[in-house]
Design an enzyme around this catalytic site. Structure first.
Site, PDB file in Angstrom:
ATOM      1  N   ASP A   1       0.824  -1.225   0.000  1.00 64.67           N
ATOM      2  CA  ASP A   1       0.000   0.000   0.000  1.00 64.67           C
ATOM      3  C   ASP A   1       0.849   1.263   0.000  1.00 64.67           C
ATOM      4  OD1 ASP A   1      -2.377  -1.643   0.346  1.00 64.67           O
ATOM      5  OD2 ASP A   1      -1.754  -1.861   2.433  1.00 64.67           O
TER       6      ASP A   1
ATOM      7  N   LYS B   1       2.357   2.032  -5.150  1.00 65.20           N
ATOM      8  CA  LYS B   1       3.051   1.489  -6.320  1.00 65.20           C
ATOM      9  C   LYS B   1       2.292   1.759  -7.610  1.00 65.20           C
ATOM     10  CE  LYS B   1       3.369  -2.659  -4.538  1.00 65.20           C
ATOM     11  NZ  LYS B   1       3.009  -2.340  -3.149  1.00 65.20           N
TER      12      LYS B   1
ATOM     13  N   GLY C   1      -3.742  -4.614  -4.933  1.00 67.96           N
ATOM     14  CA  GLY C   1      -4.662  -3.568  -5.328  1.00 67.96           C
ATOM     15  C   GLY C   1      -3.926  -2.318  -5.732  1.00 67.96           C
ATOM     16  N   HIS C   2      -4.068  -1.896  -6.986  1.00 63.25           N
ATOM     17  CA  HIS C   2      -3.435  -0.683  -7.472  1.00 63.25           C
ATOM     18  C   HIS C   2      -4.504   0.255  -8.016  1.00 63.25           C
ATOM     19  CE1 HIS C   2       0.565  -3.041  -8.283  1.00 63.25           C
ATOM     20  NE2 HIS C   2       0.345  -2.811  -7.008  1.00 63.25           N
TER      21      HIS C   2
ATOM     22  N   GLN D   1       2.143  -6.272  -3.126  1.00 62.22           N
ATOM     23  CA  GLN D   1       2.402  -6.261  -1.689  1.00 62.22           C
ATOM     24  C   GLN D   1       3.694  -5.491  -1.384  1.00 62.22           C
ATOM     25  OE1 GLN D   1       1.614  -9.759  -3.012  1.00 62.22           O
ATOM     26  NE2 GLN D   1      -0.456  -9.033  -2.846  1.00 62.22           N
TER      27      GLN D   1
END
Length: 430
Positions: free
Chosen positions: A13, A16, A40-41, A224
């Site tokens: 988080d 990225k 999640g991006h 991650q």
């Protein structure tokens, strides 16, 4: 020109998505090399917000090739849903801009179910997984019983492989009081989803070798963070894959000599989702303010992130383990309102000073942070695009972080907008 690996230097988080998107304009190929749709991006491109989990960030940009490497575990149903969702936002996805490694492992419905069952049964001992089947899929991979992407192309050989994996999973399900899974049913489900995956399948190691020989710039995108690495993270509160930069080679089929520069995405404070140690965690009003100003909620899970002061000791450790050459410092603007800032420079363990986080879980729980206090800048840095736009005290904070982690800042991010980025050193020039 260098090929660049992007990894998170904390617990994930770190921002990225924006940095990879910013770099992808300079790249020809963007490769995901580990993890699954537990990542999640969030990208904001020309006013449109894209939330990606499995697709590489480069997929939303024209004339870029997005590649899912063999180190990724692929849920074919989640992939089909994500492709449909992104196409609904106006992005055309075809073999021209997406390839999937034929030897990547598939996440099956039984993996998702087992993940959820285990977390529910663990009670207070839960790890805090996303319950998306990532861990069980990696277990089957190393147990040599996984169904892989290439198996979808040979339906005659599919059923024996399903029977092999069910020989392991059905006894587990009986032990958990769950009904057994029919091989015919699972085979039918995979046969139905196969046409939505097969158009993208390729021999990725060969594809990337060809692109490298053509002189194309390759960007390797991690998911991650390094502190969630299965070997080097805060075990057992980690993900089920290697998240450090070396995995970019293994998880995509290129040699380590093809990795030229490692960029560590680093948040200007620290956050963590789920369970596990967090030496600098703040449960007071400051921690709440960081969470609110930073909008610290997981892209995938929606869970609120735990927030705390910047841990230079941990980032120094991950820079070493992950081979980080430069850091991209993100969310600097979240600190704008704080009159005082603390930086963790080391720990004490049972009264003894140490300069690293121990590997033992019981010791991790006992460490106490040693803080250095700095004055805040109490001015807005949001949207800054040059050093001249930053307050002197803010620059002092950034320089101190560089000294403490032992790695220079290559990029600074001052808002979620990709344009609000200060380039100090271009990773693609090595």
């Amino acid at each position: 020109m260098a090929n660049v690996v992007v990894v998170g230097s904390q617990w994930g988080d770190e921002g990225k998505g924006k940095i990879v998107d910013w770099l992808s304009e300079r790249a020809d190929v963007v490769v995901r090399f580990q993890g699954g749709h537990n990542a999640g991006h969030t990208l904001v491109v020309d006013g449109t917000t894209y939330k990606l989990s499995l697709l590489p960030s480069g997929v939303v940009r024209k004339n870029k090739l997005a590649v899912i490497g063999n180190g990724v575990v692929v849920d074919p149903w989640a992939l089909a849903e994500e492709i449909a969702r992104i196409e609904a936002l106006g992005v055309a996805i075809s073999r021209d801009n997406l390839r999937i490694a034929e030897n990547a492992t598939l996440i099956l419905p039984l993996h998702r179910e087992l993940d959820a069952l285990r977390e529910a049964a663990a009670g207070a001992g839960k790890i805090g997984t996303t319950k998306r089947g990532i861990g069980p899929a990696y277990e089957d991979k190393v147990g040599r019983r996984a169904v892989r992407v290439m198996d979808l192309a040979d339906l005659q050989s599919l059923k024996p492989k399903i029977e092999r994996i069910l020989a392991h999973h059905n006894p587990l399900r009986r032990g958990l009081g769950e009904p057994e899974i029919s091989a015919d049913q699972l085979c039918g489900e995979l046969t139905a989803i196969a046409p939505k995956v097969l158009p993208y399948v390729d021999t990725v190691w060969s594809l990337l070798d060809a692109k490298r020989r053509e002189g194309k710039r390759i960007l390797f995108e991690g998911a991650q963070g390094a502190l969630l690495d299965i070997d080097h993270g805060t075990y057992p509160f980690v993900t089920s894959s290697n998240t450090v930069a070396a995995q970019a080679a293994t998880g995509s089929g290129v040699g380590p000599g093809a990795l030229h520069y490692v960029l560590g995405i680093t948040k200007a404070y620290t956050t963590r989702v789920g369970e596990g140690p967090f030496p600098t965690e703040l449960t007071d009003a400051v921690g709440k303010e960081l969470g609110e100003r930073g909008q610290e909620f997981g892209t995938v899970t929606g869970r609120a992130r735990r927030c705390g002061w910047f841990d230079a000791c941990l980032v120094r450790q991950t820079c070493t383990v992950a081979g980080i050459n430069g850091i991209a410092l993100t969310k600097l603007d979240v600190l704008d309102t704080l009159p005082e800032l603390k930086i963790c420079t080391g720990y004490t363990l049972d009264g003894k000073e140490i300069e690293y986080l121990p590997a033992a879980q019981i010791q991790q729980a006992r460490v106490e942070p040693v803080y250095e206090i700095m004055e805040g800048w109490k001015q807005s840095t949001r949207g800054a695009r040059s050093w001249a736009d930053l307050p002197a005290q803010c620059i002092k904070y950034v320089r101190r972080l560089e000294e403490l982690v032992g790695v220079p800042v290559a990029l600074l991010s001052t808002s979620p907008k990709r344009e609000d980025t200060i380039l100090v050193h271009d990773p693609f020039v090595g």
